[in-house]
Design a protein around this motif. Sequence first.
Motif, PDB file in Angstrom:
ATOM      1  N   GLY A  78       5.021   7.626  -5.605  1.00 50.42           N
ATOM      2  CA  GLY A  78       3.955   6.668  -5.424  1.00 50.42           C
ATOM      3  C   GLY A  78       3.999   5.491  -6.369  1.00 50.42           C
ATOM      4  N   GLY A  79       5.148   5.232  -6.972  1.00 47.51           N
ATOM      5  CA  GLY A  79       5.290   4.089  -7.855  1.00 47.51           C
ATOM      6  C   GLY A  79       5.130   4.383  -9.324  1.00 47.51           C
ATOM      7  N   LEU A  91       2.443  -2.691 -11.163  1.00 40.74           N
ATOM      8  CA  LEU A  91       1.083  -2.266 -11.467  1.00 40.74           C
ATOM      9  C   LEU A  91       0.546  -1.415 -10.327  1.00 40.74           C
ATOM     10  CD1 LEU A  91      -0.494  -5.551 -12.909  1.00 40.74           C
ATOM     11  CD2 LEU A  91       0.777  -3.761 -14.100  1.00 40.74           C
ATOM     12  N   LEU A  92      -0.278  -0.420 -10.682  1.00 42.58           N
ATOM     13  CA  LEU A  92      -0.840   0.505  -9.714  1.00 42.58           C
ATOM     14  C   LEU A  92      -2.359   0.495  -9.805  1.00 42.58           C
ATOM     15  CD1 LEU A  92       1.490   3.555 -10.530  1.00 42.58           C
ATOM     16  CD2 LEU A  92       1.924   1.704  -8.900  1.00 42.58           C
ATOM     17  N   SER A  93      -3.018   0.641  -8.646  1.00 45.15           N
ATOM     18  CA  SER A  93      -4.477   0.748  -8.607  1.00 45.15           C
ATOM     19  C   SER A  93      -4.874   1.850  -7.646  1.00 45.15           C
ATOM     20  CB  SER A  93      -5.113  -0.569  -8.158  1.00 45.15           C
ATOM     21  OG  SER A  93      -6.519  -0.422  -8.003  1.00 45.15           O
ATOM     22  N   TRP A 123      -6.234  -1.694 -12.884  1.00 43.58           N
ATOM     23  CA  TRP A 123      -4.790  -1.585 -12.715  1.00 43.58           C
ATOM     24  C   TRP A 123      -4.158  -0.984 -13.966  1.00 43.58           C
ATOM     25  CZ3 TRP A 123      -2.481  -3.171  -8.106  1.00 43.58           C
ATOM     26  CH2 TRP A 123      -3.301  -3.901  -7.243  1.00 43.58           C
ATOM     27  N   ARG A 124      -3.035  -0.289 -13.776  1.00 42.88           N
ATOM     28  CA  ARG A 124      -2.256   0.236 -14.895  1.00 42.88           C
ATOM     29  C   ARG A 124      -0.780  -0.006 -14.604  1.00 42.88           C
ATOM     30  NH1 ARG A 124      -0.490   5.394 -13.266  1.00 42.88           N
ATOM     31  NH2 ARG A 124      -1.543   6.131 -11.377  1.00 42.88           N
ATOM     32  N   GLN A 125       0.006  -0.090 -15.668  1.00 44.24           N
ATOM     33  CA  GLN A 125       1.413  -0.429 -15.522  1.00 44.24           C
ATOM     34  C   GLN A 125       2.269   0.818 -15.378  1.00 44.24           C
ATOM     35  OE1 GLN A 125       2.660  -3.230 -18.476  1.00 44.24           O
ATOM     36  NE2 GLN A 125       4.761  -3.375 -17.723  1.00 44.24           N
ATOM     37  N   ARG A 180       0.851  -1.186   0.000  1.00 49.02           N
ATOM     38  CA  ARG A 180       0.000   0.000   0.000  1.00 49.02           C
ATOM     39  C   ARG A 180       0.885   1.235   0.000  1.00 49.02           C
ATOM     40  NH1 ARG A 180      -4.896  -0.347   3.106  1.00 49.02           N
ATOM     41  NH2 ARG A 180      -4.704   1.910   3.409  1.00 49.02           N
ATOM     42  N   ALA A 181       0.569   2.188  -0.879  1.00 56.41           N
ATOM     43  CA  ALA A 181       1.202   3.502  -0.884  1.00 56.41           C
ATOM     44  C   ALA A 181       0.101   4.511  -0.576  1.00 56.41           C
ATOM     45  CB  ALA A 181       1.845   3.789  -2.232  1.00 56.41           C
ATOM     46  N   GLY A 182      -0.132   4.743   0.702  1.00 54.30           N
ATOM     47  CA  GLY A 182      -1.315   5.495   1.089  1.00 54.30           C
ATOM     48  C   GLY A 182      -2.546   4.653   0.784  1.00 54.30           C
ATOM     49  N   THR A 183      -3.448   5.186  -0.032  1.00 53.47           N
ATOM     50  CA  THR A 183      -4.606   4.401  -0.456  1.00 53.47           C
ATOM     51  C   THR A 183      -4.358   3.670  -1.767  1.00 53.47           C
ATOM     52  OG1 THR A 183      -5.543   6.327  -1.588  1.00 53.47           O
ATOM     53  CG2 THR A 183      -6.198   5.974   0.712  1.00 53.47           C
ATOM     54  N   ARG A 184      -3.254   3.963  -2.428  1.00 54.15           N
ATOM     55  CA  ARG A 184      -2.911   3.290  -3.690  1.00 54.15           C
ATOM     56  C   ARG A 184      -2.388   1.887  -3.408  1.00 54.15           C
ATOM     57  NH1 ARG A 184       0.818   6.339  -8.000  1.00 54.15           N
ATOM     58  NH2 ARG A 184      -1.246   7.141  -8.543  1.00 54.15           N
ATOM     59  N   LEU A 185      -2.719   0.953  -4.293  1.00 53.86           N
ATOM     60  CA  LEU A 185      -2.187  -0.407  -4.246  1.00 53.86           C
ATOM     61  C   LEU A 185      -1.082  -0.558  -5.284  1.00 53.86           C
ATOM     62  CD1 LEU A 185      -5.577  -2.302  -4.026  1.00 53.86           C
ATOM     63  CD2 LEU A 185      -3.861  -2.218  -2.214  1.00 53.86           C
TER      64      LEU A 185
END
Length: 367
Positions: free
Chosen positions: A115-116, A69-71, A78-80, A54-59
Amino acid sequence: MNRISQASAVLLALYLPFATSECLAGPTTVGAPLSTPAMPVPAAQKSVLIDLARAGTRLVAVGERGMVLLSDDNGQSWRQASVPVSVSLTAVQFVDAQKGWAVGHAGVVLATRDGGEHWTLQLDGARAAQLELDAAKADQATAANPDDALVRVQNAERLVADGADKPFLALEFIDAQHGLIVGAYGLALWTADGGATWQSLMGHIANPNGMHLYAISHQGPRWFLAGEQGYLARSDDDAVSFSQLESPYEGSFFTLQSRADGALLVGGLRGNAFISNDGGASFQHLSVPMPISFNDATRLAGGQVLLVNQGGALFLSAEQTGAALQPLGKPLGKPVSSVIEAADGSLIVAGFTGLQRIAQPSTAASE
């Protein structure tokens, strides 16, 4: 150095799906993935994903061939992300919504400050091996046991000769500056400046047989390591040095996690799981209804620990459950390597078949 045991090979095959081409290959074949950015993949959420954070509320999910991948909608889409290497990534962690690290094959350490979205390469296996050789030679002159010091130098020389082929398998950052990474053959490095520089800790960890290290956990200044063949170690001086613990089990441990009440849980091969309420001085066996290896554990918002096994079965450990793990929902019936709780309370699992969101963990699972 020890050879990879059969049990460890099973885990490496699960966590490191491209070990043959990336980790176990010689130095002449590793260079290309280290200098080749990860390629965009259609339907990337169905690829092999190995770890979650978890990056804050981001997965954030990481996996094969440098995939990140980020969500931003609790795992529904999800996106790359952009990644500068195409080696497989085995573990990821964030200390806040922006700052995070990922580790993987070929001794790769990646860092992000947005955040990735984008990642930079901080370390590779060749540089990590050289750090251990430099440290081994520096410690040799003042070593209490010259024979042990010589063996350490010789092992470090072999690491350097092997090139960038050893994987990191776990990481634990306590803030934006201080973090520990560990991996195959007892690799262990510490940073106190966010990864700008690294210090080898292999000479400060009681691991004479070079056991692979698979998991890290910490409780304040006390740190724990777990690895193959029942290896367990503890540091009482904030990761400066580690002493080996008496293990309750001879099989490999793949996950460590602490409950909110301070209890330490460790899980591994054949569904073996144990709990310690005294900082690793003693362990009590946890009753589990199926002999399937545990791969990962996460602490939920309520303080309980959730463990997942290779068959996709989830088990909950809460303070009131004593020496038993409570099944949560029905097994997913597929290999799972990692689990994490999203900001909305849903669960996300990663594995060979990609990512899955469990919207109502107690009752049902939905893709």
